[in-house]
Design a protein around this motif. Sequence first.
Motif, mmCIF file in Angstrom:
data_model
loop_
_atom_site.group_PDB
_atom_site.id
_atom_site.type_symbol
_atom_site.label_atom_id
_atom_site.label_comp_id
_atom_site.label_asym_id
_atom_site.label_seq_id
_atom_site.Cartn_x
_atom_site.Cartn_y
_atom_site.Cartn_z
ATOM 1 N N PRO A 167 60.228 19.239 41.316
ATOM 2 C CA PRO A 167 61.584 19.759 41.055
ATOM 3 C C PRO A 167 61.635 21.267 40.817
ATOM 4 O O PRO A 167 62.678 21.788 40.437
ATOM 5 C CB PRO A 167 61.981 18.996 39.782
ATOM 6 N N HIS A 168 60.541 21.971 41.032
ATOM 7 C CA HIS A 168 60.548 23.427 40.845
ATOM 8 C C HIS A 168 61.467 24.069 41.878
ATOM 9 O O HIS A 168 61.475 23.672 43.039
ATOM 10 C CB HIS A 168 59.132 23.978 40.993
ATOM 11 N N SER A 169 62.253 25.054 41.450
ATOM 12 C CA SER A 169 63.203 25.726 42.345
ATOM 13 C C SER A 169 62.754 27.156 42.645
ATOM 14 O O SER A 169 62.286 27.871 41.760
ATOM 15 C CB SER A 169 64.599 25.757 41.711
ATOM 16 N N PHE A 170 62.921 27.534 43.912
ATOM 17 C CA PHE A 170 62.591 28.889 44.352
ATOM 18 C C PHE A 170 63.848 29.661 44.771
ATOM 19 O O PHE A 170 63.755 30.673 45.476
ATOM 20 C CB PHE A 170 61.588 28.828 45.516
ATOM 21 N N ASP A 171 65.018 29.191 44.316
ATOM 22 C CA ASP A 171 66.277 29.834 44.713
ATOM 23 C C ASP A 171 66.359 31.288 44.276
ATOM 24 O O ASP A 171 67.094 32.081 44.878
ATOM 25 C CB ASP A 171 67.471 29.065 44.131
ATOM 26 N N GLU A 172 65.613 31.656 43.221
ATOM 27 C CA GLU A 172 65.643 33.042 42.738
ATOM 28 C C GLU A 172 65.187 34.013 43.827
ATOM 29 O O GLU A 172 65.563 35.192 43.821
ATOM 30 C CB GLU A 172 64.750 33.173 41.501
ATOM 31 N N LEU A 173 64.415 33.514 44.774
ATOM 32 C CA LEU A 173 63.934 34.354 45.871
ATOM 33 C C LEU A 173 65.088 34.867 46.735
ATOM 34 O O LEU A 173 64.947 35.876 47.438
ATOM 35 C CB LEU A 173 62.957 33.538 46.731
ATOM 36 N N LEU A 174 66.239 34.189 46.674
ATOM 37 C CA LEU A 174 67.386 34.560 47.505
ATOM 38 C C LEU A 174 68.234 35.673 46.891
ATOM 39 O O LEU A 174 69.141 36.187 47.556
ATOM 40 C CB LEU A 174 68.274 33.339 47.756
ATOM 41 N N ARG A 175 67.981 36.062 45.654
ATOM 42 C CA ARG A 175 68.831 37.057 44.996
ATOM 43 C C ARG A 175 68.880 38.389 45.759
ATOM 44 O O ARG A 175 69.977 38.909 46.027
ATOM 45 C CB ARG A 175 68.374 37.296 43.559
ATOM 46 N N PRO A 176 67.750 38.991 46.150
ATOM 47 C CA PRO A 176 67.842 40.250 46.895
ATOM 48 C C PRO A 176 68.475 40.059 48.276
ATOM 49 O O PRO A 176 69.170 40.949 48.770
ATOM 50 C CB PRO A 176 66.388 40.713 47.002
ATOM 51 N N PHE A 177 68.245 38.909 48.893
ATOM 52 C CA PHE A 177 68.840 38.605 50.201
ATOM 53 C C PHE A 177 70.364 38.584 50.094
ATOM 54 O O PHE A 177 71.072 39.194 50.905
ATOM 55 C CB PHE A 177 68.291 37.257 50.679
#
Length: 201
Positions: A167-177
């Motif tokens: 359930p780990h989320s990597f959505d934070e990677l989308l912030r600069p995008f």
Amino acid sequence: MPRPRCERCQRPLAHCLCPLIPDLASRTRVVLLQHPSETAHALNTARLAALGLTCAQLQVGEVFDDLQALLAAPGYRPVVLFPGDDAQVLQPYNASPDPLPLLLIVPDGTWRKARKLLYLNPLLAALPRVTLGEVPPSRYRLRKAPQPGALSTIEAVVQALNVLEAPHSFDELLRPFEALIDGQIDAMGGQTYARNHGGGV
């Protein structure tokens, strides 16, 4: 005279994205193989993905001479993220019988150029292919998707990691995008964006 740029994110200093780029660890090792034509693109999402993941690297080229050594990295199962009739839909690690995490190879370029990377690198073409299952609509509001379900490179990486390491989320990677997209829309003006891309203001 060209505007000074940030050496890390390659954006103009006035629009540096580095404060928004996270530093995320992952079990999965991500290798982004970028076609040279993408390096000068204003929305270089593969670079943002590589900068935001501690276990990721970006290589630029058409033929990758060190591919054999790269694929032989111990402790990983190498696969290429690319659709196809024989591509297996990604499943969470906790549902997989194989304990080894993936070495996820991600071609970066237009569909035609990504296919060319596979053609020019037989070792890459011979790898098992994996693909995403159900995907949300792309947030890439400045480019018309070539086909339903098409995502930008950074979105595809985030979706793949979210599935694999749930359930780990990597959505934070989308912030600069997302900040980059918003900045491009602001620069062109709301009315121009709405007229050319069908978006709201």
